[in-house]
Enzyme design. Structure first.
Site, PDB file in Angstrom:
ATOM      1  N   TYR A 367      20.925  22.242   3.539  1.00 32.53           N
ATOM      2  CA  TYR A 367      20.398  20.881   3.580  1.00 32.53           C
ATOM      3  C   TYR A 367      19.424  20.593   2.443  1.00 32.53           C
ATOM      4  O   TYR A 367      18.695  21.471   1.984  1.00 32.53           O
ATOM      5  CB  TYR A 367      19.717  20.634   4.922  1.00 32.53           C
ATOM      6  N   MET A 368      19.416  19.340   2.004  1.00 28.43           N
ATOM      7  CA  MET A 368      18.440  18.847   1.036  1.00 28.43           C
ATOM      8  C   MET A 368      17.686  17.720   1.735  1.00 28.43           C
ATOM      9  O   MET A 368      18.080  16.548   1.684  1.00 28.43           O
ATOM     10  CB  MET A 368      19.138  18.415  -0.251  1.00 28.43           C
ATOM     11  N   ASP A 369      16.609  18.105   2.404  1.00 31.05           N
ATOM     12  CA  ASP A 369      15.979  17.234   3.389  1.00 31.05           C
ATOM     13  C   ASP A 369      15.389  15.954   2.814  1.00 31.05           C
ATOM     14  O   ASP A 369      15.403  14.907   3.468  1.00 31.05           O
ATOM     15  CB  ASP A 369      14.889  18.006   4.138  1.00 31.05           C
ATOM     16  N   ALA A 370      14.849  16.004   1.600  1.00 29.38           N
ATOM     17  CA  ALA A 370      14.258  14.789   1.028  1.00 29.38           C
ATOM     18  C   ALA A 370      15.336  13.795   0.618  1.00 29.38           C
ATOM     19  O   ALA A 370      15.267  12.611   0.957  1.00 29.38           O
ATOM     20  CB  ALA A 370      13.369  15.140  -0.168  1.00 29.38           C
ATOM     21  N   GLY A 376       9.599  10.984   4.288  1.00 31.57           N
ATOM     22  CA  GLY A 376       8.816   9.883   4.832  1.00 31.57           C
ATOM     23  C   GLY A 376       9.489   9.227   6.017  1.00 31.57           C
ATOM     24  O   GLY A 376       8.834   8.870   7.000  1.00 31.57           O
ATOM     25  N   ASN A 439      15.506  19.835  13.508  1.00 36.03           N
ATOM     26  CA  ASN A 439      14.836  20.858  14.304  1.00 36.03           C
ATOM     27  C   ASN A 439      13.541  21.338  13.676  1.00 36.03           C
ATOM     28  O   ASN A 439      12.680  21.904  14.361  1.00 36.03           O
ATOM     29  CB  ASN A 439      15.772  22.067  14.487  1.00 36.03           C
ATOM     30  N   TYR A 440      13.363  21.142  12.372  1.00 41.31           N
ATOM     31  CA  TYR A 440      12.193  21.680  11.678  1.00 41.31           C
ATOM     32  C   TYR A 440      11.091  20.633  11.534  1.00 41.31           C
ATOM     33  O   TYR A 440      11.351  19.451  11.339  1.00 41.31           O
ATOM     34  CB  TYR A 440      12.567  22.188  10.283  1.00 41.31           C
ATOM     35  N   HIS A 494      17.683  32.312   6.790  1.00 40.88           N
ATOM     36  CA  HIS A 494      17.764  31.137   5.929  1.00 40.88           C
ATOM     37  C   HIS A 494      16.551  31.086   5.009  1.00 40.88           C
ATOM     38  O   HIS A 494      15.610  31.866   5.154  1.00 40.88           O
ATOM     39  CB  HIS A 494      17.855  29.859   6.766  1.00 40.88           C
ATOM     40  N   HIS A 496      13.787  28.358   2.637  1.00 42.12           N
ATOM     41  CA  HIS A 496      13.237  27.015   2.401  1.00 42.12           C
ATOM     42  C   HIS A 496      12.691  26.984   0.982  1.00 42.12           C
ATOM     43  O   HIS A 496      11.905  27.856   0.595  1.00 42.12           O
ATOM     44  CB  HIS A 496      12.098  26.697   3.377  1.00 42.12           C
ATOM     45  N   ASP A 503       3.160  15.678 -12.506  1.00 39.75           N
ATOM     46  CA  ASP A 503       2.957  15.051 -13.810  1.00 39.75           C
ATOM     47  C   ASP A 503       1.479  15.197 -14.166  1.00 39.75           C
ATOM     48  O   ASP A 503       0.665  14.312 -13.915  1.00 39.75           O
ATOM     49  CB  ASP A 503       3.376  13.587 -13.759  1.00 39.75           C
TER      50      ASP A 503
END
Length: 684
Positions: A367-370, A376, A439-440, A494, A496, A503
Site C-alpha cells: 500500500y501507498m497510504d498517502a 489527512g 487497520n493501522y 511487513h 513501513h 525543502d
C-alpha cells in the site's frame, strides 16, 4: 451533498511521562463527530465500514466543534476555506467541457503560489492570487485542473498522460465494500463457511500494479471479515476469499476462494476496549499525573495557522494527502533576535507498506497510504487525557505540546572548589496528527526545541493485518510468512517506509548538500546509508559563514534506517522506487511534491522521486529539496495481539554552526516559585 468532518488536533503541554501514559493508540469512533460543514467533496474516511455501535469508555470526552463556514484566508499558504471550496464547485458546474457529463471530483486543494512570491510576501500585503488544484475522473481519464478563484475561471486543464489515478474517494470505498453481497459466488462461499451476512464487514484495499493485464481499469481487491462478538474484526479474517472489483462499473472481475479449509479465528480476547477487560492488570496501579501551567500556554496562534512559540515561528496546516504540513519555519537568532529561515516546507510525502507473502490473496498488499487513501482524509480526533493531558487547548487543524525534561545539565564540585549546579528545563513544542488508514494508526510529531533542533517522529499502532491459519501452535516457521500471534492467526512480516519532503532554506533558498568533513558531493542526488561508515549529512548555505568562518547549516540525524527487502524490478518496488535510498537531493520543483507521483493509485512508477533524480541537475548552491525515508521492519509477535503497542522512530534536523554559541545559555532555569503547586517530597 456530503458532510465533511474537520481534522481535529490540539495544542497542549505534556510531560515525557505522557509517552508512557499513551503507550498505544486506537480510536473506536465510527466517524469524525466534529464540524458538519456543507462542502461538496471533502469527507473523512474513518470507521466507515462498520454498522455496529461499538461503544468506548472514552467517547464521552469528545471536543466541541467549531463553525468554520465564515473563515477567510490570511496567508498565501492557508488551505482553501469552505467558501472557496464552494466557489470551486460553482465554477466547475458552469465549465463547458463538463456540461454534458460532470466528472467525479476526487480532491480539491490549494494550488500554492510560486515560492518566490511567497518568500517576498509579508503580513499586511495584499493576499496573493488564490487558486485551487482539482483532480477529477471522467470516462476513465484523470483530469488535472487549476481554478483561479479571483477571476472565477479555469486557467489550466490537462488530461494525465502518465499512469495512475487519484486517491480513492469515500464513495469508491463505500460502493466497493457493498459489491460482495450481491455476488452469487460470494454468497455461496459465505454460506458454506457458516457465516451470516449480517456478521460480515468487507474492505476494499488498493490493488497495486502488477503488469499490463491490470491496466485500463480502476480496480480494488475486496476482503471480508467477521465482526461476530467483537469490534476488532481485523482479527477475524475470512482467509483466501478475494474479489477484484472494477471501481467504475462495480463489476466483479475475478473471484478467488482458496481458504475454505482455514477456520475463521475465534473472537476470544480480540476486544481491546477498556470496558471489555475482565481480568485485573498484574501491575501496581499508576497514580494520575496533573499537568499545570499557572501562567497559561507559552505559544500563540495567529490568523488560524501562524504558530509563535519561544524562538520559533512557522505556518501549520492540515492537508488531505500529507496530513500535516509545516511551512515557512523560522527561528530567532540568539545574538541579535532576528528571524532566520530554516525550512520552507516539510511534510510526509508518501507512505509505502509492503507485505512479504506471495499467496494469491496476499501478493498485492503493498500500500501507498498517502497517495491511495490520504493521511489527512484518514485523520482522527485525538483522545483527551490519553493523547492530550488535562488543560489541553484544542483547535481544528493542529496539535502541539511542550515537553519537559533536562535540555542540558552540568555539575562541578568533585575535583574543584566550584560548587555549581546548572540546568535548563527542556520545553518543546510538538505539532501532532493521528491518522487511521484501515487497520493501522499513525501518529506524526514535529517537535521544535529552543536550541534550534527539529525532531520528526512517526509512531505506528493499531491492528496487524493478519492471515488466517489452520495452526493453533507454531509449526516449522520456514513454511509461514510470519509467526503465529494467536490461535489460527499469522502476523505477516511487513515494512513501513515514510518518505519526507524537506525543502530546507538555511538562511536563504540556495543551499548545498555536503558530508561531515565538508567535501561537497557535487553529484550526490541519492544515498543509501551504511551504518558501518561514520558520516554526517549537512545542508549548508555556502554564502553564509559564522564568525569563526564555518559554513552555517543544519544536519539530518538519521533514524529508522530499515531498507526495502524487495527486488528493484518487483512491481511494488518499481512504484515505490523512492525507498531505494534513504536520502535523496533534488532541485526545487514546484510540481515535484509527492514522492510516488501526483497520481499514485495503480501507477507504474513512471513519475516518482527516483525518476526525477535521474535528470542529474545541479544541486550545488541551488534551491534544493532534501528527501528522507524513515524505514521500519515489522516482524509481528504475540504482544501485538489484539492491538499493537506504539512503535516510534524518527530523525532530527539539528543546527550545525547556525548559531554563534549554545542558543539557550541566557534562557532562565525553572525555580520552585514558578510552579507554586509543586512541592518536593521532603515538604509534602
Amino acid at each position: 451533498m456530503e458532510k465533511s468532518s474537520c481534522i481535529h488536533f490540539c495544542f497542549i503541554s505534556y510531560l515525557v511521562l505522557f509517552i508512557v501514559v499513551g503507550s498505544w493508540y486506537r480510536s473506536t469512533n465510527s466517524s469524525l463527530p466534529n464540524s458538519t460543514l456543507q462542502t461538496p467533496w471533502s469527507t473523512s474516511k474513518n470507521r466507515i465500514f462498520s454498522n455496529s455501535k461499538a461503544s468506548s469508555v472514552l467517547e464521552t470526552q469528545a471536543q466541541t466543534s467549531i463553525d468554520h463556514s465564515a473563515e477567510a484566508p490570511h496567508h498565501p499558504l492557508d488551505p482553501l476555506t469552505v467558501q472557496e471550496i464552494n466557489k470551486v464547485r460553482t465554477i466547475l458546474s458552469s465549465y463547458e467541457p463538463f456540461s454534458f457529463t460532470f466528472p467525479t471530483i476526487h480532491t480539491v486543494q490549494l494550488d500554492e503560489p510560486d515560492k518566490v512570491q511567497v518568500l517576498k510576501w509579508s503580513k499586511g500585503d495584499a493576499l496573493l492570487p488564490r487558486k485551487a488544484q482539482v483532480l477529477a475522473l471522467l470516462n476513465g481519464q484523470s483530469h488535472v485542473l487549476t481554478v483561479d478563484l479571483d477571476s472565477s475561471s479555469i486557467t489550466s486543464h490537462a488530461i494525465n498522460s502518465s499512469s495512475g489515478y487519484p486517491m480513492l474517494s469515500v464513495d469508491d470505498i463505500l460502493a466497493a465494500s457493498k459489491v460482495p453481497f450481491s455476488n452469487a459466488e460470494f454468497n455461496k462461499s459465505i454460506a458454506a463457511r457458516g457465516v451470516p451476512s449480517s456478521d460480515l464487514i468487507c474492505l476494499p484495499p488498493s490493488a497495486g500494479w502488477f503488469g499490463p493485464n491490470e491496466e485500463g481499469k480502476r480496480v480494488v481487491k475486496v476482503l471480508c471479515y467477521s465482526k461476530e462478538s467483537t469490534p476488532n474484526f481485523y482479527m477475524r479474517p475470512i482467509e483466501g476469499l478475494v474479489m477484484t472489483v472494477d471501481l467504475d462499473t462495480l463489476e466483479v472481475l475475478k473471484f478467488s476462494d482458496t481458504g475454505r479449509e482455514i477456520p475463521i479465528p475465534k473472537s476470544t480476547d480480540t476486544d481491546y476496549r477498556y470496558t471489555a477487560q475482565t481480568k485485573e492488570p498484574q501491575m501496581e496501579p499508576l497514580n494520575p499525573i496533573s499537568i499545570e501551567q499557572p501562567k497559561g500556554p507559552s505559544f500563540r496562534v495567529e490568523d488560524g495557522h501562524i504558530v509563535k512559540w519561544a524562538n520559533w515561528v512557522f505556518h501549520l496546516k492540515a492537508d488531505h494527502r500529507a496530513g500535516l504540513v509545516i511551512s515557512r519555519v523560522m527561528v530567532r537568532d540568539s545574538e541579535n533576535g532576528e528571524l532566520r529561515d530554516v525550512m520552507y516546507k516539510g511534510f510526509a510525502s508518501e507512505f509505502f507498506v509492503p507485505y512479504m507473502d506471495l499467496d494469491e490473496s496476499w501478493y498485492f498488499k503493498s500500500y501507498m497510504d498517502a497517495g491511495e487513501y490520504g493521511l489527512g482524509m484518514s485523520a482522527l480526533p485525538l483522545v483527551p487525557l490519553n493523547d492530550c493531558p488535562r488543560h489541553s487547548y484544542y483547535m481544528d487543524g493542529i496539535f502541539a505540546t511542550p515537553d519537559e525534561t533536562h535540555f542540558w545539565r552540568h555539575s562541578e564540585g568533585l575535583l574543584t572548589d566550584f560548587q555549581i549546579r546548572e540546568a535548563r528545563p527542556k520545553v518543546t513544542l510538538v505539532a501532532r496528527m493521528a491518522a487511521s488508514v484501515g487497520n493501522y494508526d499513525y501518529i506524526f510529531d514535529w517537535e521544535f526545541q529552543t536550541d534550534g533542533l527539529i525532531n520528526v517522529k512517526v509512531g505506528l499502532s493499531g491492528m496487524l493485518m493478519v492471515k488466517g491459519s489452520p495452526y493453533h501452535q507454531a509449526p516449522n516457521q520456514d513454511a509461514m510468512s510470519g509467526p503465529l500471534i494467536s490461535e489460527n492467526l499469522i502476523g505477516v512480516v511487513h515494512d513501513h517506509f515514510v518518505t519526507f519532503h524537506l525543502d530546507m532554506d538555511i538562511d536563504g533558498a540556495n543551499n548545498s548538500f555536503v558530508n561531515v568533513n565538508l567535501l561537497r558531493l557535487k553529484k550526490m542526488h541519492k544515498l543509501s546509508l551504511n551504518c558501518m561508515i561514520p558520516q554526517e549529512f549537512h545542508m549548508i548555505n555556502p554564502s553564509k559563514r559564522s564568525r569563526l568562518g564555518n559554513p552555517i547549516g543544519y544536519k539530518i540525524v538519521p533514524g529508522g534506517t530499515a531498507a526495502s527487502l524487495l527486488d528493484h524490478d518487483d512491481p511494488p518496488q518499481l512504484r515505490s522506487a523512492f525507498t531505494n535510498n534513504q536520502i535523496w537531493v533534488t532541485p526545487y520543483n514546484r510540481s515535484e511534491q509527492w514522492a510516488g507521483g501526483l497520481l499514485t493509485y495503480q501507477s507504474r512508477g513512471d513519475d516518482t522521486l527516483a525518476v526525477w533524480s535521474e535528470r542529474d541537475h545541479s544541486i550545488e548552491n541551488k534551491d534544493i529539496v532534501l528527501w528522507y525515508t524513515l524505514g521500519f521492519h515489522h516482524i509481528p509477535c504475540q504482544e501485538d495481539f489484539p492491538v499493537m503497542p506504539t512503535v516510534t522512530s524518527g530523525f532530527e534536523l539539528k543546527p550545525v554552526n547556525f548559531f554563534e554559541s549554545n542558543p539557550i545559555l541566557r534562557a532562565a532555569p525553572a525555580f520552585e516559585t514558578d510552579l507554586p503547586v509543586c512541592r518536593s517530597s521532603a515538604s509534602s
